[in-house]
Design a protein around this motif. Structure first.
Motif, mmCIF file in Angstrom:
data_model
loop_
_atom_site.group_PDB
_atom_site.id
_atom_site.type_symbol
_atom_site.label_atom_id
_atom_site.label_comp_id
_atom_site.label_asym_id
_atom_site.label_seq_id
_atom_site.Cartn_x
_atom_site.Cartn_y
_atom_site.Cartn_z
ATOM 1 N N UNK A 98 4.002 3.381 7.441
ATOM 2 C CA UNK A 98 3.127 2.588 6.580
ATOM 3 C C UNK A 98 1.694 3.120 6.611
ATOM 4 N N UNK A 99 1.219 3.453 7.806
ATOM 5 C CA UNK A 99 -0.146 3.966 7.952
ATOM 6 C C UNK A 99 -0.275 5.352 7.335
ATOM 7 N N UNK A 100 0.712 6.214 7.579
ATOM 8 C CA UNK A 100 0.661 7.583 7.045
ATOM 9 C C UNK A 100 0.718 7.573 5.528
ATOM 10 N N UNK A 101 1.588 6.753 4.930
ATOM 11 C CA UNK A 101 1.666 6.660 3.474
ATOM 12 C C UNK A 101 0.344 6.153 2.900
ATOM 13 N N UNK A 102 -0.252 5.184 3.573
ATOM 14 C CA UNK A 102 -1.527 4.639 3.108
ATOM 15 C C UNK A 102 -2.594 5.724 3.123
ATOM 16 N N UNK A 103 -2.671 6.475 4.215
ATOM 17 C CA UNK A 103 -3.679 7.524 4.329
ATOM 18 C C UNK A 103 -3.488 8.613 3.275
ATOM 19 N N UNK A 104 -2.249 9.037 3.068
ATOM 20 C CA UNK A 104 -1.977 10.076 2.078
ATOM 21 C C UNK A 104 -2.362 9.617 0.677
ATOM 22 N N UNK A 105 -2.044 8.356 0.347
ATOM 23 C CA UNK A 105 -2.407 7.824 -0.961
ATOM 24 C C UNK A 105 -3.901 7.717 -1.142
ATOM 25 N N UNK A 106 -4.588 7.213 -0.126
ATOM 26 C CA UNK A 106 -6.039 7.048 -0.210
ATOM 27 C C UNK A 106 -6.746 8.396 -0.307
ATOM 28 N N UNK A 107 -6.308 9.376 0.502
ATOM 29 C CA UNK A 107 -6.930 10.696 0.476
ATOM 30 C C UNK A 107 -6.735 11.377 -0.881
ATOM 31 N N UNK A 114 2.140 -10.113 -1.052
ATOM 32 C CA UNK A 114 2.664 -10.171 0.306
ATOM 33 C C UNK A 114 3.276 -8.859 0.764
ATOM 34 N N UNK A 115 3.255 -7.848 -0.106
ATOM 35 C CA UNK A 115 3.811 -6.539 0.251
ATOM 36 C C UNK A 115 2.832 -5.754 1.109
ATOM 37 N N UNK A 116 3.308 -4.765 1.874
ATOM 38 C CA UNK A 116 2.421 -3.983 2.750
ATOM 39 C C UNK A 116 1.339 -3.246 1.953
ATOM 40 N N UNK A 117 0.191 -2.970 2.569
ATOM 41 C CA UNK A 117 -0.911 -2.296 1.870
ATOM 42 C C UNK A 117 -0.559 -0.935 1.281
ATOM 43 N N UNK A 118 0.378 -0.208 1.918
ATOM 44 C CA UNK A 118 0.684 1.118 1.383
ATOM 45 C C UNK A 118 1.312 1.029 -0.010
ATOM 46 N N UNK A 133 -0.962 -4.114 10.636
ATOM 47 C CA UNK A 133 -0.082 -4.722 11.631
ATOM 48 C C UNK A 133 -0.377 -6.202 11.880
ATOM 49 N N UNK A 134 -1.343 -6.762 11.157
ATOM 50 C CA UNK A 134 -1.539 -8.210 11.189
ATOM 51 C C UNK A 134 -2.484 -8.741 12.245
ATOM 52 N N UNK A 135 -3.215 -7.853 12.927
ATOM 53 C CA UNK A 135 -4.156 -8.341 13.944
ATOM 54 C C UNK A 135 -5.427 -8.936 13.317
ATOM 55 N N UNK A 136 -5.818 -8.425 12.149
ATOM 56 C CA UNK A 136 -6.996 -8.932 11.453
ATOM 57 C C UNK A 136 -6.641 -9.169 9.993
ATOM 58 N N UNK A 137 -7.411 -10.048 9.336
ATOM 59 C CA UNK A 137 -7.213 -10.306 7.915
ATOM 60 C C UNK A 137 -8.443 -9.835 7.142
ATOM 61 N N UNK A 163 -8.709 -2.750 -4.862
ATOM 62 C CA UNK A 163 -7.656 -3.685 -5.256
ATOM 63 C C UNK A 163 -6.577 -3.844 -4.187
ATOM 64 N N UNK A 164 -6.504 -2.910 -3.232
ATOM 65 C CA UNK A 164 -5.416 -2.941 -2.250
ATOM 66 C C UNK A 164 -5.349 -4.269 -1.484
ATOM 67 N N UNK A 165 -6.466 -4.783 -0.922
ATOM 68 C CA UNK A 165 -6.367 -6.080 -0.229
ATOM 69 C C UNK A 165 -5.944 -7.216 -1.160
ATOM 70 N N UNK A 166 -6.394 -7.164 -2.411
ATOM 71 C CA UNK A 166 -6.004 -8.190 -3.383
ATOM 72 C C UNK A 166 -4.500 -8.109 -3.654
ATOM 73 N N UNK A 167 -3.989 -6.873 -3.807
ATOM 74 C CA UNK A 167 -2.555 -6.675 -4.039
ATOM 75 C C UNK A 167 -1.743 -7.252 -2.881
ATOM 76 N N UNK A 168 -2.197 -7.001 -1.653
ATOM 77 C CA UNK A 168 -1.480 -7.521 -0.481
ATOM 78 C C UNK A 168 -1.472 -9.042 -0.480
ATOM 79 N N UNK A 169 -2.606 -9.648 -0.857
ATOM 80 C CA UNK A 169 -2.693 -11.109 -0.868
ATOM 81 C C UNK A 169 -1.824 -11.715 -1.967
#
Length: 434
Positions: free
Chosen positions: A60-69, A240-244, A165-169, A231-237
């Motif tokens: 999830x983190x790697x996909x997010x980074x690749x997309x953002x970069x 409910x799907x993961x940020x990636x 991973x849900x530690x912060x919102x 828009x990514x945080x809005x999409x997650x809210x």
């Protein structure tokens, strides 16, 4: 396993001396640790199940980074960031110091701190001739990029990890950490404004920026690219799907858009996504993959839990633990530190948006500014401007530490006085639980 991890990490720290790329060392370390784990596990099936669970989280983190970069690379290839840099017109040293710091701080809250540093240092090389003052400005960029990335979930890899991973919102992090992050920048800027390098005469400037032209529809690409990241945080809210998934949505929209606006223009292939994919830092993503998989093996083996119990027994104060992690992140990369912390403490020990996780986000994000090797932003600045480790230690580390400590004090004051960033966003219903 701990010894193997230590040997691997030494290889990563001294990659230049040993002539081994840290990404290769990280991948070798990850596979070796999981081989040892599979041997030591009660059964191979258990080890495979643990690896599958860890791989899902890390991916999830790697996909997010690749997309953002990739999104950032597309915007940069269209000279979209020229919209930001063209508005920096002042040449007064003190004013320029503050403007560069504030612009980088804002930019890093939307982009990642590494990208923001590359963009801003590139700008400085076109605005200010080689000098001690330009090095000081570059150091400000490092401090501001790390501070700006600490208060939003998409501004730094470590805050992104904690968020995914849900530690912060989203909203709570932005409201609570904005003031400490701003203080951690304002204090170094105020102190550095008093130095002789900044109090001198205005530097000569060049006109290189005027010769650069924005690509066709560059403003549109810039708007859509930045909008996709925001828009990514809005999409997650909303879903409910993961940020990636949100970042992949943004990449898909930008991909179709650039294909459409450059249709039939063979000479502009470099402005399209396939070319952008060839330019992104893939080895950096593989390094994160190796490190995160290595740390997950230690978590699966229970080593991190034992370390957490040791810290709880000897350092019962959560503020002190988080602050110590921030100081260590000046020496050791903050990605494995935060990954290890997440493995040491779960949400049953410290619930979502607790003081501990917020302090980890702040300390790991800003602590790396204290040494030039302590963050990706610092390493990029070091390479681009050929800055010496000891120059940064003499000229900047003290200011960065003052800002780091002031930010922690500001956070504790905010918590005790129940102060938070006023925002109308708090009234938006679908963001309340994001």
């Amino acid at each position: 396993m701990a010894l193997l991890f230590g040997i691997g990490y030494v290889g990563i720290i001294f990659e230049e001396s040993l002539a081994f790329n840290k990404s290769g060392v990280g991948l070798l370390m990850a596979v070796s640790l999981w081989v040892v784990r599979s041997i030591g596990a009660p059964s191979t099936d258990i080890a495979v199940s643990e690896l599958q669970h860890a791989s899902a989280e890390v991916s999830e983190i790697v996909f997010f980074l690749l997309g953002a970069m990739t999104i950032v690379e597309i915007v940069d290839s269209h000279q979209g960031f020229k919209l930001v840099t063209d508005n920096i017109t002042t040449r007064k040293p003190r004013t320029l110091l503050w403007v560069v710091g504030i612009v980088t701080f804002c930019l890093s809250s939307v982009l990642d701190n590494l990208t923001s540093t590359i963009v801003m240092v590139s700008l400085l090389r076109k605005l200010v001739p080689p000098s001690e003052f330009r090095k000081i400005l570059g150091a400000v960029v490092v401090i501001a990029a790390n501070a700006g990335g600490a208060w939003t979930p998409i501004g730094d890899v470590t805050t992104t990890m904690l968020w995914i991973h849900g530690q912060i919102s989203t909203l709570e992090t932005m409201k609570t950490l904005f003031i400490p992050s701003a203080v951690s920048l304002a204090v170094p800027l105020a102190l550095m404004s008093l130095t002789s390098e900044v109090s001198g005469k205005a530097p000569d400037t060049s006109n290189v920026m005027a010769s650069e032209q924005m690509a066709p529809r560059g403003k549109l690409v810039f708007s859509v690219g930045i909008g996709a990241l925001v828009f990514v945080p809005v999409f997650k809210a909303l879903t409910g799907l993961p940020p990636y998934m949100g970042i992949l949505l943004g990449l898909g929209v930008l991909w179709v858009l650039t294909d459409a606006i450059h249709y039939g223009e063979s000479e502009r292939q470099k402005l399209k996504v396939p070319q952008a994919l060839s330019r992104i830092d893939t080895q950096g993503a593989l390094f994160f993959l190796g490190i995160l998989l290595s740390v997950s093996s230690l978590e699966a083996a229970g080593i991190l839990r034992e370390l957490a119990n040791y810290l709880d027994a000897h350092i019962p104060n959560v503020e002190l633990i988080a602050s110590s992690i921030g100081v260590v992140s000046a020496i050791i990369d903050n990605v494995p530190l935060v990954a290890a912390t997440m493995g040491m403490y779960d949400l049953t020990s410290f619930p979502k948006d607790s003081e501990f996780w917020q302090l980890i986000a702040y300390c790991a994000g800003t602590g790396g500014s204290m040494l030039v090797i302590g963050s990706a932003a610092g390493v990029a600045f070091m390479g681009m401007e050929k800055v010496d480790f000891f120059w940064y230690l003499r000229k900047v580390s003290g200011f960065a530490f003052a800002g780091y400590a002031a930010g922690i004090a500001a956070y504790l004051a905010v918590q005790n006085l129940h102060i938070s960033l006023p925002t109308t966003v708090a009234q938006v219903p679908f963001l309340s639980g994001s």
